[in-house]
Design a protein around this motif. Structure first.
Motif, PDB file in Angstrom:
ATOM      1  N   GLN A   1       0.834  -1.187   0.000  1.00 28.98           N
ATOM      2  CA  GLN A   1       0.000   0.000   0.000  1.00 28.98           C
ATOM      3  C   GLN A   1       0.879   1.250   0.000  1.00 28.98           C
ATOM      4  OE1 GLN A   1      -3.812   0.123   2.087  1.00 28.98           O
ATOM      5  NE2 GLN A   1      -2.929   1.720   3.357  1.00 28.98           N
ATOM      6  N   SER A   2       1.827   1.331   0.929  1.00 30.46           N
ATOM      7  CA  SER A   2       2.669   2.525   1.004  1.00 30.46           C
ATOM      8  C   SER A   2       3.685   2.573  -0.136  1.00 30.46           C
ATOM      9  CB  SER A   2       3.372   2.602   2.357  1.00 30.46           C
ATOM     10  OG  SER A   2       4.193   1.465   2.533  1.00 30.46           O
ATOM     11  N   TRP A   6      -1.002   3.591  -3.042  1.00 22.40           N
ATOM     12  CA  TRP A   6      -2.422   3.265  -3.188  1.00 22.40           C
ATOM     13  C   TRP A   6      -3.119   3.523  -1.862  1.00 22.40           C
ATOM     14  CZ3 TRP A   6      -1.394  -2.206  -5.502  1.00 22.40           C
ATOM     15  CH2 TRP A   6      -0.893  -2.071  -6.802  1.00 22.40           C
ATOM     16  N   LYS A   7      -4.260   4.168  -1.932  1.00 20.49           N
ATOM     17  CA  LYS A   7      -4.968   4.470  -0.697  1.00 20.49           C
ATOM     18  C   LYS A   7      -6.456   4.205  -0.849  1.00 20.49           C
ATOM     19  CE  LYS A   7      -1.835   7.801   1.172  1.00 20.49           C
ATOM     20  NZ  LYS A   7      -1.651   9.002   1.921  1.00 20.49           N
ATOM     21  N   GLY A   8      -7.024   3.674   0.235  1.00 24.33           N
ATOM     22  CA  GLY A   8      -8.456   3.542   0.413  1.00 24.33           C
ATOM     23  C   GLY A   8      -9.268   3.131  -0.799  1.00 24.33           C
ATOM     24  N   TYR A  13      -9.540  -4.529  -5.026  1.00 24.92           N
ATOM     25  CA  TYR A  13      -8.812  -5.763  -4.758  1.00 24.92           C
ATOM     26  C   TYR A  13      -9.748  -6.949  -4.954  1.00 24.92           C
ATOM     27  CZ  TYR A  13      -6.154  -9.213  -2.095  1.00 24.92           C
ATOM     28  OH  TYR A  13      -5.475 -10.326  -1.701  1.00 24.92           O
ATOM     29  N   GLU A  24     -10.193  -8.386   5.352  1.00 27.23           N
ATOM     30  CA  GLU A  24      -9.118  -7.523   5.848  1.00 27.23           C
ATOM     31  C   GLU A  24      -8.871  -6.309   4.948  1.00 27.23           C
ATOM     32  OE1 GLU A  24      -4.434  -7.617   7.106  1.00 27.23           O
ATOM     33  OE2 GLU A  24      -5.566  -9.483   7.109  1.00 27.23           O
ATOM     34  N   PRO A  25      -8.741  -6.487   3.624  1.00 22.28           N
ATOM     35  CA  PRO A  25      -8.546  -5.299   2.784  1.00 22.28           C
ATOM     36  C   PRO A  25      -9.696  -4.294   2.901  1.00 22.28           C
ATOM     37  CG  PRO A  25      -8.014  -7.269   1.548  1.00 22.28           C
ATOM     38  CD  PRO A  25      -8.611  -7.717   2.850  1.00 22.28           C
ATOM     39  N   ARG A  28      -9.551  -3.130   7.108  1.00 20.08           N
ATOM     40  CA  ARG A  28      -8.314  -2.495   7.587  1.00 20.08           C
ATOM     41  C   ARG A  28      -7.836  -1.375   6.662  1.00 20.08           C
ATOM     42  NH1 ARG A  28      -3.461  -6.092   9.589  1.00 20.08           N
ATOM     43  NH2 ARG A  28      -5.029  -6.480  11.151  1.00 20.08           N
ATOM     44  N   ASN A  29      -7.917  -1.615   5.357  1.00 24.40           N
ATOM     45  CA  ASN A  29      -7.349  -0.648   4.412  1.00 24.40           C
ATOM     46  C   ASN A  29      -8.390   0.251   3.751  1.00 24.40           C
ATOM     47  OD1 ASN A  29      -4.837  -1.872   4.888  1.00 24.40           O
ATOM     48  ND2 ASN A  29      -5.217  -3.372   3.273  1.00 24.40           N
ATOM     49  N   TRP A  31     -10.177  -0.573   1.254  1.00 25.36           N
ATOM     50  CA  TRP A  31     -10.173  -0.826  -0.183  1.00 25.36           C
ATOM     51  C   TRP A  31     -11.547  -1.286  -0.654  1.00 25.36           C
ATOM     52  CZ3 TRP A  31      -5.190  -4.256  -0.952  1.00 25.36           C
ATOM     53  CH2 TRP A  31      -4.058  -3.490  -0.649  1.00 25.36           C
ATOM     54  N   THR A  33     -13.542  -4.007  -2.806  1.00 23.07           N
ATOM     55  CA  THR A  33     -13.210  -5.410  -3.036  1.00 23.07           C
ATOM     56  C   THR A  33     -14.159  -6.047  -4.035  1.00 23.07           C
ATOM     57  OG1 THR A  33     -14.534  -6.074  -1.136  1.00 23.07           O
ATOM     58  CG2 THR A  33     -12.176  -5.734  -0.754  1.00 23.07           C
TER      59      THR A  33
END
Length: 169
Positions: A1-2, A6-8, A13, A24-25, A28-29, A31, A33
């Motif tokens: 990600q870092s 790529w963000k939010g 994904y 989790e994506p 937590r992130n 994203w 999906t």
């Protein structure tokens, strides 16, 4: 990600397991999906057969008739309702077995969304049977979610959009 910046919600994904790949994506992130569900092709193929569509239409019609005639307590109607309930149960089982002999549809438990379907809705923004199905869309295409209607909203969803003086029930 870092590494890639790529963000939010700018990330889409894909995975084939609701919890192992998508939860989790999404949580937590932040994203977006997409789920790959290979069994979807079979479900769609079965649901589009003439016999499945006919059985589903008959089941829905029988349920509406049974519900509508509940207040009528005359002997002929009571007997007819009992006969229709038996026929409806036969249709329910036939529709279930058409999708899978033991479990029925992955997405429904008779009339209700299955646990899998509810989890899919929670963790996947879209789903398809194969990733290549998305090649028919341009890369900048945006998918917008469809509104899920509650039973009490059905009347309002059928109203003309530009009705000047809607008549309410």
């Amino acid at each position: 990600q870092s590494t890639w910046g790529w963000k939010g919600k700018k990330v889409l994904y894909f995975g084939d397991h609701v919890y192992g790949d998508l939860a989790e994506p999404a949580l937590r992130n932040g994203w977006r999906t997409g789920a790959i569900i290979s069994e979807l092709e079979h479900e769609i193929k079965v649901a589009n057969t003439g016999s499945f569509r006919r059985d589903m239409a008959l089941k829905v019609a029988l349920e509406a008739l049974i519900e509508r005639l509940q207040p009528d307590q005359t002997i002929p109607i009571i007997e007819a309702r009992e006969s229709w309930k038996i026929e409806r149960d036969i249709l329910k089982e036939r529709l279930k077995v058409a999708q899978h002999p033991k479990f029925g549809s992955m997405f429904r438990c008779y009339n209700n969304p299955s646990y899998f379907s509810r989890r899919l809705g929670r963790f996947a923004d879209l789903y398809t049977s194969k990733l290549c199905n998305l090649t028919q869309y341009p890369l900048d295409h945006t998918f917008y979610p469809k509104r899920a209607h509650m039973p009490h909203e059905r009347y309002f969803m059928q109203m003309p959009i530009f009705a000047l003086n809607p008549v309410l029930p």
